[in-house]
Design a protein around this motif. Structure first.
Motif, short mmCIF file in Angstrom:
data_model
loop_
_atom_site.label_atom_id
_atom_site.label_comp_id
_atom_site.label_asym_id
_atom_site.label_seq_id
_atom_site.Cartn_x
_atom_site.Cartn_y
_atom_site.Cartn_z
N CYS A 34 0.83 -1.20 0.00
CA CYS A 34 0.00 0.00 0.00
C CYS A 34 0.86 1.25 0.00
O CYS A 34 0.52 2.24 -0.64
CB CYS A 34 -0.89 0.02 1.23
SG CYS A 34 -1.97 -1.39 1.28
N SER A 38 -10.73 9.51 -1.43
CA SER A 38 -10.20 8.16 -1.33
C SER A 38 -11.12 7.23 -0.56
O SER A 38 -11.61 7.57 0.52
CB SER A 38 -8.84 8.27 -0.64
OG SER A 38 -8.28 7.02 -0.44
N MET A 61 -11.60 3.49 1.47
CA MET A 61 -10.75 2.85 2.47
C MET A 61 -11.25 1.43 2.69
O MET A 61 -12.44 1.17 2.68
CB MET A 61 -10.83 3.63 3.78
CG MET A 61 -10.14 2.92 4.92
SD MET A 61 -10.20 3.86 6.44
CE MET A 61 -9.94 2.52 7.59
N ARG A 85 -15.23 -2.40 2.07
CA ARG A 85 -14.73 -1.16 1.50
C ARG A 85 -15.64 -0.01 1.89
O ARG A 85 -16.85 -0.09 1.74
CB ARG A 85 -14.66 -1.27 -0.03
CG ARG A 85 -14.42 0.08 -0.73
CD ARG A 85 -13.74 -0.07 -2.05
NE ARG A 85 -12.39 -0.57 -1.89
CZ ARG A 85 -11.54 -0.77 -2.91
NH1 ARG A 85 -11.92 -0.50 -4.13
NH2 ARG A 85 -10.33 -1.24 -2.68
N ASN A 88 -7.58 10.93 1.85
CA ASN A 88 -6.43 10.39 2.58
C ASN A 88 -5.53 11.51 3.08
O ASN A 88 -4.34 11.30 3.31
CB ASN A 88 -5.66 9.40 1.71
CG ASN A 88 -5.14 10.06 0.43
OD1 ASN A 88 -5.31 11.26 0.23
ND2 ASN A 88 -4.53 9.27 -0.43
N ARG A 111 -2.81 2.99 4.66
CA ARG A 111 -3.97 2.09 4.55
C ARG A 111 -5.15 2.61 5.37
O ARG A 111 -6.31 2.38 5.01
CB ARG A 111 -3.61 0.70 5.08
CG ARG A 111 -2.57 -0.02 4.27
CD ARG A 111 -2.18 -1.31 4.97
NE ARG A 111 -1.62 -1.05 6.30
CZ ARG A 111 -1.40 -1.99 7.19
NH1 ARG A 111 -1.71 -3.24 6.93
NH2 ARG A 111 -0.86 -1.70 8.36
N TYR A 112 -4.84 3.26 6.48
CA TYR A 112 -5.91 3.56 7.44
C TYR A 112 -6.15 5.04 7.71
O TYR A 112 -7.13 5.40 8.33
CB TYR A 112 -5.63 2.83 8.77
CG TYR A 112 -5.58 1.34 8.62
CD1 TYR A 112 -6.71 0.65 8.20
CD2 TYR A 112 -4.41 0.62 8.86
CE1 TYR A 112 -6.68 -0.72 8.05
CE2 TYR A 112 -4.37 -0.75 8.71
CZ TYR A 112 -5.51 -1.43 8.31
OH TYR A 112 -5.48 -2.78 8.15
N ARG A 121 -7.45 8.43 7.19
CA ARG A 121 -8.40 9.17 6.37
C ARG A 121 -8.88 10.39 7.13
O ARG A 121 -8.81 10.43 8.37
CB ARG A 121 -9.63 8.30 6.03
CG ARG A 121 -9.31 7.10 5.14
CD ARG A 121 -8.89 7.48 3.74
NE ARG A 121 -8.66 6.32 2.90
CZ ARG A 121 -7.53 5.60 2.88
NH1 ARG A 121 -6.51 5.93 3.67
NH2 ARG A 121 -7.42 4.56 2.08
#
Lengths: 718, 718
Positions: B13, B582, B584, B591, B644, B684-685, B687
């Protein structure tokens, strides 16, 4: 305002996915060949039409669920939870088959199932409508019901004359058609391969009904027969059964949008019930069930509040109530979300408008109207009847006394004519239940629950609805008076003692009649009332069995006029549904992807049940050696997948097939949002959850290896 | 096994999204022009570089958060929760601005904010490193700290000589650089437009940190100045402030993948802390915080179990503990999920290896090693110090006594030299807190909590770590002995009485010294110990202020060698982050889509707080009249969106801009998974959650219309 928005999106979605609704009889598949091909099916629908020929005869009934043959030597694939009894039966302290799983090194090592475990292979499916209905015609109500029942029993008895077969009569389209089903009954079933339950049941109750899911809910059994090839009880020298056909497990990847179909034995659905029954379900049955169970929980909690012992005694009953309540609420939420009352109502209105223009409208309409009257008659006493059922079944000690009285009455009949549940073979179970009462009953709590239920009954049942026997046993109109009545019934009863209950169970009707125990006397007085109300229900059932076919005829005709076929509501017979591997949008902003991966097992792993993935599995995941079972796009091992296939209870263990008819998945659950699908299929929310066969293959190749079984199933060794 | 899998996916990622990390000083943007353009920015990065020029000078500080000018007449857009105090200040029983929202019909109807509410416009940002450090050089520890502090105060005082300005010194890269920030302080702020809080704060605590989100968390204010154009207190004839620039709200749709950037005042991050501090945070600080708070909750719960009154008294404290615990656990889970210790450790190791090959390695390495020693020294007593802090702050009555003692000591100094929190302006607050104790303290519970904490302290602090004053006041090594010590301190204290506390607060140090109240005497004995430990901490802080720049120099050099720039850790100064709209994947199989719609408001609506969408909103949604604000693809009205972008606390109200610099969103929250982002940015996480400006426009056009404001912001009327 809400209905409008929802209806709008329902309409949008329905257009896209409507073709996926349906639990079709195999014989109907040629009729919907165009839709099947449009959905992506590559075979000839005619090949699926006969459930006594390949591939449908590879789909078998296993316990109350479904399985399929996956090798020429009788390997049966079903769910871990379907075969759980077999695993448990063979587990011993020194051989923890539940915790460690099981791999039979060779056939000699395969373990015999509990003797009552069965695999049924369908060998006959014949329409017998004429023979079933010939005596019933002209009759009504209970007489109609009895005529159908008697004709069915005769046919079944004839059919079962050949040893090794089980027969049954299935009723399609609510009494419109009847089929005689003949099934080979395989009695020597053995355990071949089971993953540890921390794989087979990963997530347990917490993940039940949940997507994303990460369960390897599969087990392999093998069916054995005598050396003569005929069904036989277990014997060490029995030989593997050679099924007429078996399914081939696929080796291709599964992707979103791929065609999928599923064959199995769905239990019961209500999709073609009348609009007024939808109204009743949504506006009365489910809300009143939620309210009643909430109140019963509240009453028991309050009555048991002071006593740890009472709390423990009622824990199981309260847990059961909570499950019932949760499920009812889930179904209610779902039916509201799907705007089921409006949708079904408008559909029926359109159907009736169409019907009125048809030649034979009058007679059909008369039957439909008559059916409506029967339903209305039942509805008139529904509130009272719901409470009477609760009074009869939820007070543990009173229920024990009623059971003893009923058993004594049934014992007077020849065993075959006794009511189901009160036959000789049920007596051990009844004795067990009577013993159980000891641990599940505390007098102050039972009295409080009864006082609540009786008071509600008195309020609901006014005038003619009052039941004379109840009035005699439990006089009183307010709580205080009712408590006095209840005290009188329980004062001095010896029925709280296990020995007294078991002794009463052995007594005949006459001895019981003369008992002076106040609770037994009360039960004796109440029994005829409950029997009478049961009879009334059966009479209504018989009348609806006679009248509903008119409604179905109208519905089928109307759908035909729209160019659509109608599947019969599910009734535990073999059905096929088709659709696609499918994501789902459970709510605004969230998409459930259709494939889960081993990464999710690691994410969920806590080390404590139910998320205690075995070390061997975690090590294999970390190693990342997924070989031919890895997903080429996701670059990792998949676990479960989601489809929009139409399923219900009983579909557990159903094989999921691809466009070429190869086995890609094993059905084992559906999603919580679909709990209302027994009444209405909503394409936005109805999904089915399957084990990806690639996960099973990987476990069998790399984690708990069984190369001999992979070879037998003609699958790559890794 | 877990780390390996996680590391693998992190690596995958990170490649895709790494460029999005960073809270850049505007002046750095030209340095990363290539990345900005690659991400999709269409403007000239040089135009963003000066925070005293457009568009950056349109971004303002509002309360502790961020806002931006959105019209030539001083309209300020910020969050509903940032402006909540202003709304509350103007709410009256007969004018429920919170529940009903507010639309000022014209400028005369705009409502003045609470007098201490401020909007700050940055007009100067100058590097002053030399002036700040010239006296500090050669000093160490507390002296270094004091020299920096004193130089900063001098510069601020000089700068604030011009009326209407607020100045501050910002420390970048942990003491490497210092900037003097000069801000115009606007004091007459008025409320112009606020949605009902059931829109502005839809979902409240339940949805806090949650995606998908459906909040309209925005409010419009207007800044006013005197007729001379200069900052002024509220006066009815003040005139709207004409900002040097303002942002233009976009009218184009927002789509997944679109470029986005955000400017605001993020509070504090720890991303460039040393690897050993990451180890300490993950392996000690967070787990020990979780354990300590869990134990304190357990202790209070047990001590208060028998008393409803005690439960109520401690409800707020326990709730606070639970929040702290939850947040610490979330941060811990996140840092583990991101494998932060390993990632940061390997990065630092590579940095040091690179450093060792550089010319000036020796001196830098010496400072880094010295910094490490300071950190280690603090770590040696960390467990003891954590417990001492809890003893000092969490026992309400003891804390009140300590506060009174400290205040008396501080009062002896000139007001400007008193410790922050103990100055004249704080005394009203202190008095309020001393009164509060009445409602938040019950002696048996406080004693139990103190007994628990003291016992832990005795176990943690062995030998030299023991604090003499604590030993004198609370002798004893086991629970029984400690309880006796505690009883002695509390026996006969009059400090449980509000009047006694308030009286003691007015007393001078000498009077307090002679008090015979055992609790006041205990506090007097303990005070010097706590002050000493505080001093030790400040000395370590000063030493780190001196030594950390070496670490930052190595890090910046190392990153440069990799072709990467380094942003300073967040410190409440203006920063810019860039990235994209984005989705996530919060966990396997799920998702989160990047845009929510009004459909989600309807789904969440229960009619009860916090999901009680106003009727006007629900009707407008049902009507479906979304005009120019409807999303062309989703065919409905969007509400919030996800990017993001790199944010932290303080970024509330930050404007989110598109590739052309137009305002597309208003930042108001981040997701729960990102709670660990203050230490590590995990693409990845991480946001950020924004109000879609189209939702604001739709509300202002169709639901609570304000056509005059839309016109002022040059937006379509519908």
């Amino acid at each position: 305002m809400r209905p409008r928005v929802l209806a709008l999106s329902l309409a949008l979605c329905a257009t896209a996915a409507q073709a996926d609704e349906g639990m079709w009889m195999p014989s109907q598949l040629p009729d919907i060949a165009r839709q099947l091909r449009a959905a992506g099916f590559k075979g000839d629908p005619a090949d699926l039409a006969d459930l006594t020929r390949a591939p449908m005869n590879a789909v078998v009934k296993v316990g109350g669920a479904t399985g399929s043959f996956v090798s020429a030597d009788g390997l049966v694939l079903t769910n871990h939870h379907v075969a759980f009894g077999v695993i448990q039966y063979n587990a011993k302290p020194e051989r923890d088959l539940i915790g460690n799983g099981f791999v039979a090194a060779d056939r000699a090592a395969e373990l015999p199932a509990n003797p009552d475990f069965r695999v049924l292979v369908t060998t006959g499916f014949d329409k017998v409508t004429e023979r079933i209905l010939q005596d019933a015609r002209g009759k009504r109500g209970r007489a109609y019901y009895d005529a159908v029942d008697s004709a069915s029993k005769t046919l079944v008895a004839e059919c079962e004359r050949e040893p090794g077969y089980r027969c049954s009569v299935a009723n399609m389209y609510y009494g419109s058609d009847f089929y005689l089903i003949r099934q080979l009954e395989l009695r020597d079933i053995r355990l071949v391969y089971a993953p540890p339950d921390s794989i087979g049941n990963y997530g347990e109750e917490i993940d039940n009904f949940v997507w994303p899911r990460h369960s390897g809910d599969f087990t392999l059994l093998r069916a054995y027969v005598g050396k003569d090839g005929k069904p036989a009880d277990y014997a060490s020298d029995n030989v593997p059964y050679q099924p007429p056909s078996h399914l081939q497990i696929a080796t291709d990847p599964v992707r979103e949008g791929d065609y999928a179909m599923l064959a199995g034995y769905p239990g019961t659905t209500f999709r073609h019930r009348m609009a007024s029954e939808f109204v009743q379900q949504v506006q009365w049955q489910l809300p009143s069930r939620v309210a009643l169970y909430a109140k019963m929980i509240e009453t028991i909690d309050a009555a048991a509040a002071g006593s740890a012992d009472a709390k423990v005694s009622y824990a199981a009953q309260v847990k059961g109530f909570k499950n019932t309540l949760k499920r009812a609420q889930g179904e209610l939420d779902g039916l509201r979300r799907s705007d089921a009352v409006r949708v079904r109502g408008e559909d029926e209105k359109a159907m009736l408008a169409w019907l009125d223009k048809q030649a034979d409208a009058r007679a059909i309409r008369a039957d439909i109207d008559a059916a409506q009257k029967v339903i209305d008659a039942g509805a008139a006493t529904r509130e009272r009847d719901q409470l009477l059922t609760a009074i009869r079944t939820q007070a543990q000690l009173l229920n024990a006394a009623l059971t003893v009285q009923r058993l004594a009455q049934e014992r007077a009949k020849p065993d075959a004519q006794r009511e189901t549940g009160y036959q000789q073979r049920d007596e051990a179970l009844i004795a067990g239940r009577l013993k159980q009462v000891q641990r599940r009953y505390r007098e102050p709590v039972e009295k409080q629950l009864l006082a609540y239920l009786l008071l509600q009954y008195k309020r609901a049942a006014q005038g003619a609805q009052r039941v004379a026997e109840i009035e005699r046993v439990f006089p009183g109109e307010d709580e205080a008076a009712l408590k006095r009545s209840i005290d009188a019934v329980y004062a001095g009863t010896g029925f709280g003692e296990e020995a007294a209950r078991l002794q009463a169970m052995q007594a005949d009707a006459k001895t019981l009649q003369s008992s002076t125990d106040p609770l037994l006397k009360a039960a004796a007085a109440l029994s005829p009332a409950f029997a009478r109300i049961e009879e009334e229900g059966k009479a209504r059932e018989g009348e609806l069995l006679r009248l509903r076919p008119a409604y179905m005829r109208a519905l089928i005709g109307y759908r035909q006029s729209q160019g659509r076929a109608v599947y019969p509501d599910a009734n535990s017979t073999l059905r096929v549904s088709y659709g696609a591997v499918s994501s789902m949008d459970p709510r605004d902003g969230v998409r459930y992807r259709p494939l889960t991966t081993v990464q999710g097992i690691v994410e969920k792993h806590t080390g404590a049940r139910p998320f205690d993935a075995p070390q061997a599995l975690r090590e294999a995941i970390a190693k990342g050696d997924f070989g031919s079972t890895a997903d080429p796009e996701l670059k990792t091992q998949t676990v479960d997948f989601l489809t929009n296939l139409d399923t219900t209870g009983g579909n557990s263990g159903s094989p999921v097939l691809d466009a070429q008819g190869r086995l890609i998945g094993l059905n084992f659950d559906s999603n919580w949002e679909a709990v209302s699908a027994s009444w209405m299929f909503d394409p936005r929310y109805k999904r089915a959850i399957h084990v990806d066969m690639r996960y099973m293959r990987w476990l069998m190749a790399k984690v708990y290896p069984a190369p001999h079984l992979l070879k037998e199933m003609q699958l790559p060794a890794e």
